[in-house]
Design an enzyme around this catalytic site. Sequence first.
Site: not given
Length: 287
Positions: A161, A148
């Site tokens: 995350y 990401s």
Amino acid sequence: MSSAKELFGGGVAVITGAGAGIGAGLARCAARELGMTVVLADVDTAAIAALRAELEEIGTRAIDIACDVRDPAALERLAERTITEAGPVRLLVNNAGVEQFGYLWDTPVANWNRLVEININGVFHGIKAFLPRMLADQGQSWVWNLSSIGGVSASPLQAPYIMSKHAVLAITECLYQEVELAGHAHHVHVQAVLPGAVASNIFESAGAVEHGDVAAAEEHRTAMLRIKAQAMDPVEAARTFFHQAAAGEFYLTSQRFVGDAMATRADILAHRRAPVLLSDEFAVPAE
């Protein structure tokens, strides 16, 4: 330079977390535009059954298989069934992932463990189940692991995350080197996928906190949902990833600002600067 259709067309793609978001976008692009057979793996069996039916309506082949990436035996079964029913894997996409909002010290232990099991262990289990088969096959194949923009940056109120996406990026960079060291880089290609703002339901389904500063966690969810309103369509993002993969790039990014974040991260590390809390961190830059 070969096109994405030349490299991937007619092959088999296995996508975890295929029920929604980036996973579903990759499946739609692979099936509709590249003519790939897609194996849809997810715990949301209704979602992948509906996507299979959608893809079959336009004449492409899809197989939906219930799979919890936290379970290594489930990934082994997925690999065996894929090869039996569809054939050798051209593209493995370790995509399944979840989010978590809130201060790190407020994060429930169960939520932390679940995120690690899905976002990190799930990638490892996918590699463990599929890669030996791909190495032995000798055909051209690709492994995509979903990191990401969060894998090259830092952000408050979603530390679990962010940590997991840094881990996935490191796993992928090491795996790239290991495949080369083992003498398989001529036919197995490892690439890291770093989406920026791509539409999905990950923010709505993100874990919350039960105690502590619950309001801060939910305010962050609201801020991230504002990003979703400006986010790229998942199929458009998938086209970008396939194009970059066909060009032989290692870091596959959805938007230019992901590259900007990578450059910023490199500069921070090179100059040993502390992270900076940005007031406009939720803004999506214009392309």
